[in-house]
Motif scaffolding. Structure first.
Motif, PDB file in Angstrom:
ATOM      1  N   ILE A 179       1.224  -1.278  -0.461  1.00 19.42           N
ATOM      2  CA  ILE A 179      -0.284   0.062   0.108  1.00 19.42           C
ATOM      3  C   ILE A 179       0.960   1.137  -0.004  1.00 19.42           C
ATOM      4  O   ILE A 179       0.892   2.073  -1.171  1.00 19.42           O
ATOM      5  N   VAL A 180       1.528   1.346   0.679  1.00 18.28           N
ATOM      6  CA  VAL A 180       2.835   2.641   0.976  1.00 18.28           C
ATOM      7  C   VAL A 180       3.414   2.218  -0.225  1.00 18.28           C
ATOM      8  O   VAL A 180       3.662   3.649  -0.636  1.00 18.28           O
ATOM      9  N   CYS A 217       2.658   1.704  -3.270  1.00 16.15           N
ATOM     10  CA  CYS A 217       1.795   2.728  -4.415  1.00 16.15           C
ATOM     11  C   CYS A 217       1.413   3.684  -4.158  1.00 16.15           C
ATOM     12  O   CYS A 217       1.229   4.302  -4.773  1.00 16.15           O
ATOM     13  N   GLN A 218       1.645   4.143  -3.364  1.00 13.98           N
ATOM     14  CA  GLN A 218       1.167   5.821  -2.690  1.00 13.98           C
ATOM     15  C   GLN A 218       2.267   6.132  -3.281  1.00 13.98           C
ATOM     16  O   GLN A 218       1.696   7.507  -3.640  1.00 13.98           O
ATOM     17  N   SER A 219       2.838   6.428  -2.529  1.00 10.42           N
ATOM     18  CA  SER A 219       5.004   6.796  -3.253  1.00 10.42           C
ATOM     19  C   SER A 219       4.712   6.689  -4.602  1.00 10.42           C
ATOM     20  O   SER A 219       5.406   7.887  -5.412  1.00 10.42           O
ATOM     21  N   GLU A 263      -2.821   3.868  -5.986  1.00  6.18           N
ATOM     22  CA  GLU A 263      -3.284   2.652  -4.785  1.00  6.18           C
ATOM     23  C   GLU A 263      -3.220   1.123  -4.897  1.00  6.18           C
ATOM     24  O   GLU A 263      -3.624   0.981  -6.069  1.00  6.18           O
ATOM     25  N   ASN A 312      -6.625  -5.088  -4.136  1.00  2.26           N
ATOM     26  CA  ASN A 312      -7.309  -3.714  -3.294  1.00  2.26           C
ATOM     27  C   ASN A 312      -8.178  -4.242  -1.908  1.00  2.26           C
ATOM     28  O   ASN A 312      -9.051  -5.400  -3.064  1.00  2.26           O
ATOM     29  N   CYS A 369      -1.256  -1.172  -8.328  1.00  7.47           N
ATOM     30  CA  CYS A 369      -1.139  -0.361  -8.156  1.00  7.47           C
ATOM     31  C   CYS A 369      -1.808   0.048  -9.421  1.00  7.47           C
ATOM     32  O   CYS A 369      -1.460  -0.205 -10.440  1.00  7.47           O
ATOM     33  N   ALA A 399      -2.913   4.453 -10.908  1.00  7.32           N
ATOM     34  CA  ALA A 399      -3.109   5.674 -10.604  1.00  7.32           C
ATOM     35  C   ALA A 399      -4.508   6.120 -11.645  1.00  7.32           C
ATOM     36  O   ALA A 399      -4.511   5.308 -11.993  1.00  7.32           O
ATOM     37  N   ASN A 416       2.207  12.267  -8.139  1.00  5.24           N
ATOM     38  CA  ASN A 416       1.703  12.925  -7.225  1.00  5.24           C
ATOM     39  C   ASN A 416       0.076  13.328  -7.427  1.00  5.24           C
ATOM     40  O   ASN A 416      -0.470  14.707  -6.431  1.00  5.24           O
TER      41      ASN A 416
END
Ligand SMILES: [Ca+2]
Ligand SMILES: [Ca+2]
Ligand SMILES: [Ca+2]
Length: 234
Positions: free
Chosen positions: A48-49, A51-53, A57, A83, A103, A105, A117
């Motif tokens: 999860i982390v 994917c966020q970076s 997600e 997910n 992931c 986006a 971002n």
């Protein structure tokens, strides 16, 4: 025979220009969505982390079509974290287990914009005055790019090929009151990257900001100069 070879060469060259990259780096576009397939294994939480970076997600996979879209061009058969909202689950793994992951986006709504971002950007190589550049961004429903942190500043400058670029920042209304194009006061943004000695309003005529040079530093220059630029969608 020479002519045929030359034509083939031209066709090969044309392929990259026809490709529209609407997904962030590392993601592939499939069925109107942007997926990233990891080739390293992580725990569920670390996936999860990661994917966020990457501006996304864990992908939601609800149907066979979703699965086909995500896995287009991938032929490894290993379990992938997705997910937990997904409906097309066929394998349950402990959260601490190490698995590859998928992931997703968001995709940019305008062609040739790329995401960083969560914001869509596009570089324009042609040189324009600050106002001309603003108008071109507005035609896409956007604004001149506004770098409000170091990572975004570097991304924007590199997207523009490291050339001297307009950024969406000026003090035209009130001298030395620098405002981003969306109206935010630079002083309240908590970040700037002025080159030492800048902004200096040299000869009283410098009200628009460019980013340039290896440190991605900012300098105030005359708004009537022509420079490349990057737009962002808002
Ligand atoms: Ca001025
Ligand atoms: Ca000024
Ligand atoms: Ca200056």
């Amino acid at each position: 025979m020479m002519g045929r070879q030359f034509l083939f060469f031209l066709v090969l060259l044309a392929i990259p220009a026809l490709t529209t990259q609407m997904c962030a780096d590392g993601y592939h576009e499939s069925d109107g969505r942007c997926f990233y397939i990891s080739d390293v294994e992580r725990s569920f939480g670390d996936a999860i982390v990661d994917c966020q970076s990457r501006g996304g997600e864990l992908a939601v996979i609800d149907t066979e079509e979703d699965r086909d879209a995500a896995m287009a061009g991938v032929n490894r058969v290993v379990p992938y974290w997705i997910n937990r909202e997904s409906e097309d689950l066929d394998y349950i793994s402990d959260a601490e287990d190490l698995n590859c992951y998928i992931c997703e986006a968001p995709i940019c709504p305008v062609a040739n914009y790329v995401i960083f971002n969560g914001v869509c950007y596009k570089a324009f190589a042609e040189r324009k005055t600050y106002d001309e550049a603003r108008q071109i961004c507005a035609a896409d429903g956007g604004l001149l790019a506004m770098p409000r942190d170091s990572a975004t500043n570097t991304f924007i400058h590199e997207l523009g090929g490291g050339e001297i670029l307009w950024i969406g920042l000026n003090d035209r209304n009130n001298e030395n009151q620098w405002l981003f194009e969306d109206g935010q006061n630079l002083a309240s943004a908590g970040y700037n990257n002025w080159s030492p000695g800048e902004p200096n309003d040299f000869h009283g005529g410098e009200d628009c900001a460019v980013v340039y040079d290896t440190g991605h530093v900012w300098v105030d220059v005359q708004c009537s100069l022509t420079r490349g630029f990057v737009c962002q969608l808002v």
